[in-house]
Design an enzyme around this catalytic site. Structure first.
Site, PDB file in Angstrom:
ATOM      1  N   ASP A  21       0.829  -1.203   0.000  1.00 24.85           N
ATOM      2  CA  ASP A  21       0.000   0.000   0.000  1.00 24.85           C
ATOM      3  C   ASP A  21       0.869   1.262   0.000  1.00 24.85           C
ATOM      4  OD1 ASP A  21      -2.299   1.443  -0.030  1.00 24.85           O
ATOM      5  OD2 ASP A  21      -2.897   0.999   2.030  1.00 24.85           O
ATOM      6  N   ARG A  25       0.273   7.589  -2.740  1.00 25.36           N
ATOM      7  CA  ARG A  25       0.753   8.671  -1.867  1.00 25.36           C
ATOM      8  C   ARG A  25       2.249   8.917  -2.067  1.00 25.36           C
ATOM      9  NH1 ARG A  25      -1.473   6.062   3.250  1.00 25.36           N
ATOM     10  NH2 ARG A  25      -1.911   4.411   1.743  1.00 25.36           N
ATOM     11  N   TRP A  26       2.992   7.850  -2.330  1.00 27.09           N
ATOM     12  CA  TRP A  26       4.429   7.998  -2.618  1.00 27.09           C
ATOM     13  C   TRP A  26       4.601   8.909  -3.834  1.00 27.09           C
ATOM     14  CZ3 TRP A  26       7.544   7.170  -6.806  1.00 27.09           C
ATOM     15  CH2 TRP A  26       8.926   7.113  -6.570  1.00 27.09           C
ATOM     16  N   ARG A  34       0.087   8.738 -10.329  1.00 27.95           N
ATOM     17  CA  ARG A  34      -0.071   7.504  -9.543  1.00 27.95           C
ATOM     18  C   ARG A  34       0.649   6.322 -10.192  1.00 27.95           C
ATOM     19  NH1 ARG A  34      -3.710   7.287  -5.678  1.00 27.95           N
ATOM     20  NH2 ARG A  34      -3.971   5.057  -6.012  1.00 27.95           N
ATOM     21  N   HIS A  38       3.151   3.120  -8.944  1.00 26.29           N
ATOM     22  CA  HIS A  38       3.018   1.670  -9.169  1.00 26.29           C
ATOM     23  C   HIS A  38       4.284   1.102  -9.826  1.00 26.29           C
ATOM     24  CE1 HIS A  38      -1.003   1.915  -7.747  1.00 26.29           C
ATOM     25  NE2 HIS A  38      -1.509   2.506  -8.810  1.00 26.29           N
ATOM     26  N   SER A  66      -7.062  -5.820  -5.854  1.00 27.73           N
ATOM     27  CA  SER A  66      -8.251  -6.401  -5.228  1.00 27.73           C
ATOM     28  C   SER A  66      -9.423  -6.336  -6.200  1.00 27.73           C
ATOM     29  CB  SER A  66      -8.601  -5.630  -3.953  1.00 27.73           C
ATOM     30  OG  SER A  66      -9.053  -4.337  -4.289  1.00 27.73           O
ATOM     31  N   THR A  67     -10.480  -7.077  -5.881  1.00 24.83           N
ATOM     32  CA  THR A  67     -11.692  -7.016  -6.707  1.00 24.83           C
ATOM     33  C   THR A  67     -12.153  -5.560  -6.781  1.00 24.83           C
ATOM     34  OG1 THR A  67     -12.246  -9.132  -5.687  1.00 24.83           O
ATOM     35  CG2 THR A  67     -13.961  -8.095  -6.992  1.00 24.83           C
ATOM     36  N   GLU A  68     -12.067  -4.864  -5.640  1.00 16.01           N
ATOM     37  CA  GLU A  68     -12.537  -3.466  -5.566  1.00 16.01           C
ATOM     38  C   GLU A  68     -11.647  -2.526  -6.396  1.00 16.01           C
ATOM     39  OE1 GLU A  68     -12.061  -5.419  -2.790  1.00 16.01           O
ATOM     40  OE2 GLU A  68     -14.184  -5.846  -2.477  1.00 16.01           O
ATOM     41  N   LEU A 132      10.945 -20.823  -4.389  1.00 11.35           N
ATOM     42  CA  LEU A 132      10.014 -19.840  -3.812  1.00 11.35           C
ATOM     43  C   LEU A 132       8.754 -19.818  -4.665  1.00 11.35           C
ATOM     44  CD1 LEU A 132       9.312 -17.260  -2.029  1.00 11.35           C
ATOM     45  CD2 LEU A 132      10.389 -15.920  -3.830  1.00 11.35           C
ATOM     46  N   ARG A 189       1.724  -4.961   6.116  1.00 16.25           N
ATOM     47  CA  ARG A 189       1.006  -3.919   5.366  1.00 16.25           C
ATOM     48  C   ARG A 189       1.784  -2.623   5.489  1.00 16.25           C
ATOM     49  NH1 ARG A 189      -5.275  -2.644   4.314  1.00 16.25           N
ATOM     50  NH2 ARG A 189      -4.905  -0.907   2.903  1.00 16.25           N
ATOM     51  N   ARG A 195      -5.474  -2.220   8.260  1.00 17.96           N
ATOM     52  CA  ARG A 195      -6.703  -2.937   7.903  1.00 17.96           C
ATOM     53  C   ARG A 195      -6.337  -4.186   7.123  1.00 17.96           C
ATOM     54  NH1 ARG A 195      -8.135   2.264   6.382  1.00 17.96           N
ATOM     55  NH2 ARG A 195      -7.341   1.928   4.290  1.00 17.96           N
TER      56      ARG A 195
HETATM   57  C1  FPP Z   1      -1.681   0.083  -3.535  1.00 16.62           C
HETATM   58  O1  FPP Z   1      -1.269   1.424  -3.525  1.00 16.62           O
HETATM   59  C2  FPP Z   1      -1.127  -0.633  -4.667  1.00 16.62           C
HETATM   60  C3  FPP Z   1      -1.838  -1.190  -5.676  1.00 16.62           C
HETATM   61  C4  FPP Z   1      -3.309  -1.122  -5.754  1.00 16.62           C
HETATM   62  C5  FPP Z   1      -1.192  -1.862  -6.806  1.00 16.62           C
HETATM   63  C6  FPP Z   1       0.025  -2.683  -6.497  1.00 16.62           C
HETATM   64  C7  FPP Z   1       0.671  -3.027  -7.773  1.00 16.62           C
HETATM   65  C8  FPP Z   1       1.989  -3.046  -8.008  1.00 16.62           C
HETATM   66  C9  FPP Z   1       3.032  -2.830  -6.985  1.00 16.62           C
HETATM   67  C10 FPP Z   1       2.392  -3.260  -9.422  1.00 16.62           C
HETATM   68  C11 FPP Z   1       3.127  -4.427  -9.819  1.00 16.62           C
HETATM   69  C12 FPP Z   1       2.711  -5.740  -9.317  1.00 16.62           C
HETATM   70  C13 FPP Z   1       3.359  -6.873  -9.680  1.00 16.62           C
HETATM   71  C14 FPP Z   1       2.938  -8.151  -9.070  1.00 16.62           C
HETATM   72  C15 FPP Z   1       4.475  -6.856 -10.647  1.00 16.62           C
HETATM   73  P1  FPP Z   1      -2.369   2.562  -3.690  1.00 16.62           P
HETATM   74  O2  FPP Z   1      -2.472   2.893  -5.125  1.00 16.62           O
HETATM   75  O3  FPP Z   1      -3.646   2.127  -3.055  1.00 16.62           O
HETATM   76  O4  FPP Z   1      -1.695   3.724  -2.876  1.00 16.62           O
HETATM   77  P2  FPP Z   1      -2.439   4.896  -2.079  1.00 16.62           P
HETATM   78  O5  FPP Z   1      -3.219   4.240  -0.987  1.00 16.62           O
HETATM   79  O6  FPP Z   1      -1.303   5.703  -1.562  1.00 16.62           O
HETATM   80  O7  FPP Z   1      -3.290   5.625  -3.066  1.00 16.62           O
END
Ligand code: FPP
Length: 247
Positions: A21, A25-26, A34, A38, A66-68, A132, A189, A195
């Protein structure tokens, strides 16, 4: 002594699950979009796989989507899908040579066809690996997993394949998407949220939870080893008392 050296090699969790997560924000804190968060997050996935291999974690499950999350703006969803495909294209050979087996859990049929194909390719190519198991949760939710298991059980019961009077937890677990995967001993997390967000609801029953304020793109190997170190210094009682465990 480095954190890695302080880790007890006899007490490595077999299975670590991660809610990655804080990518958004990063990125925002750096004035970036955004998707660039990612992209950095995908690099952290790679370093986490490396860290797992270094200390002998056997299963790593990441909550990638997630599904959401499918309800996020179309541009972000398709950007994430492209990132997944690109990451597989770029990393698959290295993962495969490193003995990593790729597994996917979730409602994969809800994903675009090209993504499904790419995932299947990665699964097939790495199916013989045993060092792994890297489990990617995509279009996943814990409630879906349980409901899906219940539906299959109802169908098998109807066909007289199950005796309801002789059906235990182990039998139930065989219907979950994580059949044959041990429950995670540790859930991490990142980003300060505390959560479970509909992740592995059944499988996390006895897991230790580790929360950190660090955003996922900044969760480097050192942060991962810190989480393992914290885990090793907790007492897992499974409902028993401390005294019972000592005896
Ligand atoms: C949550 O941060 C992150 C995600 C919903 C996506 C995670 C996906 C990756 C790290 C991409 C690559 C995955 C693989 C398996 C190669 P957020 O967007 O909810 O952050 P925020 O809460 O700060 O908005």
């Amino acid at each position: 002594m480095s954190l890695k050296e302080q880790i007890d090699k006899e007490m490595i969790p077999q299975h670590v699950a991660v809610i990655m997560d804080g990518n958004g924000r990063w990125a925002k804190s750096r004035g970036k979009n955004r998707l660039s968060g990612h992209q950095e997050g995908a690099k952290t996935v790679k370093s986490t796989i490396k860290a797992c291999r270094e200390i002998g974690v056997k299963y790593l499950t990441v909550y990638a989507f997630s599904t959401e999350n499918l309800n996020r703006p179309q541009q972000e969803v398709s950007g994430l899908m492209q990132l997944l495909v690109k990451s597989i294209d770029r990393e698959l050979d290295e993962l495969s040579n490193a003995g990593v087996r790729v597994k996917v859990i979730g409602e994969v049929d809800k994903l675009p066809k090209n993504v499904q194909k790419k995932l299947q390719f990665a699964i097939d190519k790495t199916s013989g690996n045993t060092d792994l198991t890297f489990i990617i949760s995509l279009s996943y939710s814990g409630r879906w997993d349980i409901l899906n298991a219940v539906k299959s059980i109802m169908s098998d019961t109807k066909q007289n394949l199950i005796d309801p009077n002789n059906f235990d937890y182990q039998d139930f677990e065989r219907y979950l998407s994580t059949a044959d995967v041990p429950d995670p001993e540790l859930l991490i997390r990142t980003s300060g949220e505390e959560r479970i967000s509909n992740f592995l609801l059944y499988q996390l029953a006895y897991s230790e939870f580790y929360f950190t304020d660090v955003f996922w793109p900044d969760f480097n190997e050192e942060e991962f080893f810190k989480a393992i170190y914290h885990y090793q210094n907790r007492e897992r009682r499974f409902g028993k008392t401390s005294e019972q465990l000592k005896n």
